[in-house]
Design an enzyme around this catalytic site. Sequence first.
Site, PDB file in Angstrom:
ATOM      1  N   LYS A 269     -52.706 -39.111 -20.910  1.00 40.40           N
ATOM      2  CA  LYS A 269     -53.050 -40.125 -21.901  1.00 40.40           C
ATOM      3  C   LYS A 269     -52.756 -39.595 -23.304  1.00 40.40           C
ATOM      4  CE  LYS A 269     -56.766 -43.357 -23.044  1.00 40.40           C
ATOM      5  NZ  LYS A 269     -58.107 -43.852 -22.683  1.00 40.40           N
TER       6      LYS A 269
ATOM      7  N   GLU B 112     -67.995 -54.792 -13.868  1.00 40.86           N
ATOM      8  CA  GLU B 112     -69.081 -55.520 -14.535  1.00 40.86           C
ATOM      9  C   GLU B 112     -69.981 -56.261 -13.551  1.00 40.86           C
ATOM     10  OE1 GLU B 112     -65.775 -54.893 -17.441  1.00 40.86           O
ATOM     11  OE2 GLU B 112     -65.887 -55.696 -15.389  1.00 40.86           O
TER      12      GLU B 112
ATOM     13  N   ARG C 119     -67.422 -61.655 -16.904  1.00 46.32           N
ATOM     14  CA  ARG C 119     -67.008 -61.285 -15.543  1.00 46.32           C
ATOM     15  C   ARG C 119     -68.201 -61.200 -14.594  1.00 46.32           C
ATOM     16  NH1 ARG C 119     -63.108 -56.156 -17.131  1.00 46.32           N
ATOM     17  NH2 ARG C 119     -61.707 -57.261 -18.556  1.00 46.32           N
TER      18      ARG C 119
END
Length: 498
Positions: free
Chosen positions: A149, A230, A258
């Site tokens: 990353k 979630e 969600r």
Amino acid sequence: MSLARRYQKDPCEVVSIIGDGAMTAGMAFEAMNDAVAHDADLIVVLNDNDMSISCSTGGFAKHLAAIWERGESVNVTDEGDAYIQPHPEWTYNSRLHCAATEAADNLFKAIGFDYFGPFDGHDVNQLVQVFNALKKRKGPRLIHVYTKKGKGFAPAEADQIKYHAISKLNTVSSSNAAPKYSDVFGQWLCDEATQDQRLLAITPAMCEGSGMVQFAKQFPERFFDVAIAEQHAVTLAAGMACEGLKPVVAIYSTFLQRGYDQLIHDVALQNLDVTFGIDRAGLVGEDGPTHAGAYDYAFMRTVPNMVIMAPKDENECRQMLHTAYLYNGPAAVRYPRGNGVGVEIQQQMTALEIGKAEIVASFNEFQEEQISILAFGSRVSVAVEAAQTLAASHEVGVRVVNMRFVKPLDGQIIEQLAATTSLFVTVEEHAVMAGAGSAVNEYLAQAQIVKPILNLGLADIFMHQASHAQMLQQAGLDAKGIEKSVELAWSKLVQSVS
């Protein structure tokens, strides 16, 4: 897309790219399961950098790590056939040597995908060869690549969490800046947990963004990062509440959408004691429409048993979180992204009276004609600013009410004000449709109170990226915009009467 193209007899390849952090979301597995069921011609590229916003967590992250540690990868010939090769960067472990079909013995193969990798995601030449070869195969295929990353930018490589998402840099900084609402939440969480051993905290991969880093360090056994899941976060809280604990779910407004089914069926239906700290409520500037928290009033206030609060400043945010925590049932405090308004935060936590609003400003209060501005959350301070200007330029009284609660609404103060109010105005950093203003409209109609009313909020559009201040200006929700809208409505009302 793959199934649609196959139906249309279009032979084009469809490639889905997904990160290891996002792969933990339920829909990813639902789609992979369905892709196998329909034998979809689909290539899934799993970009594995062991990161979401912060480090990946959970059993899936451990599973990917185990694949790496095997020391072998499943490569592909030019004809599209699988074969095993030891990875040159890894220590070869003869005990883990196995046939090509067994080397891919992992979650993806178990559900029916052809697995290839891991490969170096920064080796473009190798990836081109792999893609060309795999185009000769059919059905669901997964290419596992490992990457770093922030690759190529040293500051991002060194601090991957900080550089996950960056905004424009401020050329002028101030050490006296008000604290961020997320930090107010994080401090309250630590303080409340110190007083009550029953408090557990849950986040769906938003530890840093929700201000929970200190809590995670101070109470590691009471902190649960469930990754990007979630729905599970909400139901996990419901299960904890069933066992007599007091879970707090820290979640962004846009991501609570969600978990809406779980909010209704797993929490509210059973009237369970779950507290929701809802961050990024309202407009979110450069994060854009995907992250805007424009609909939480609407989707929460229709749910029975819910209590919904919106603070006018950072101190009220702290007190509301305490109020929500003490409330025996599902309660939510929604607060904006960014800094507070700069008020002093009282360390002593005092619960507010449920459903009680307050008049925070009154100008020209002895005028016979009165405008009552009912403001919610972040729009209270700018409503006061607009009211002061309106009162100074017109012979009319203007009062501002900090409504505090979207549900239950303070009907008593609405009825009291109605006796002397010529025009009601509601202001919210939320969609006008089905929002807090709509709740006021419904109350007035049910009480058979007929009064002119102006609802100010977000229009029925998706607002594109801009600074938060620019977005508020475009929406007419800054002080000048509120003043202009109220002035226009008041002029029309005066003209109609005369």
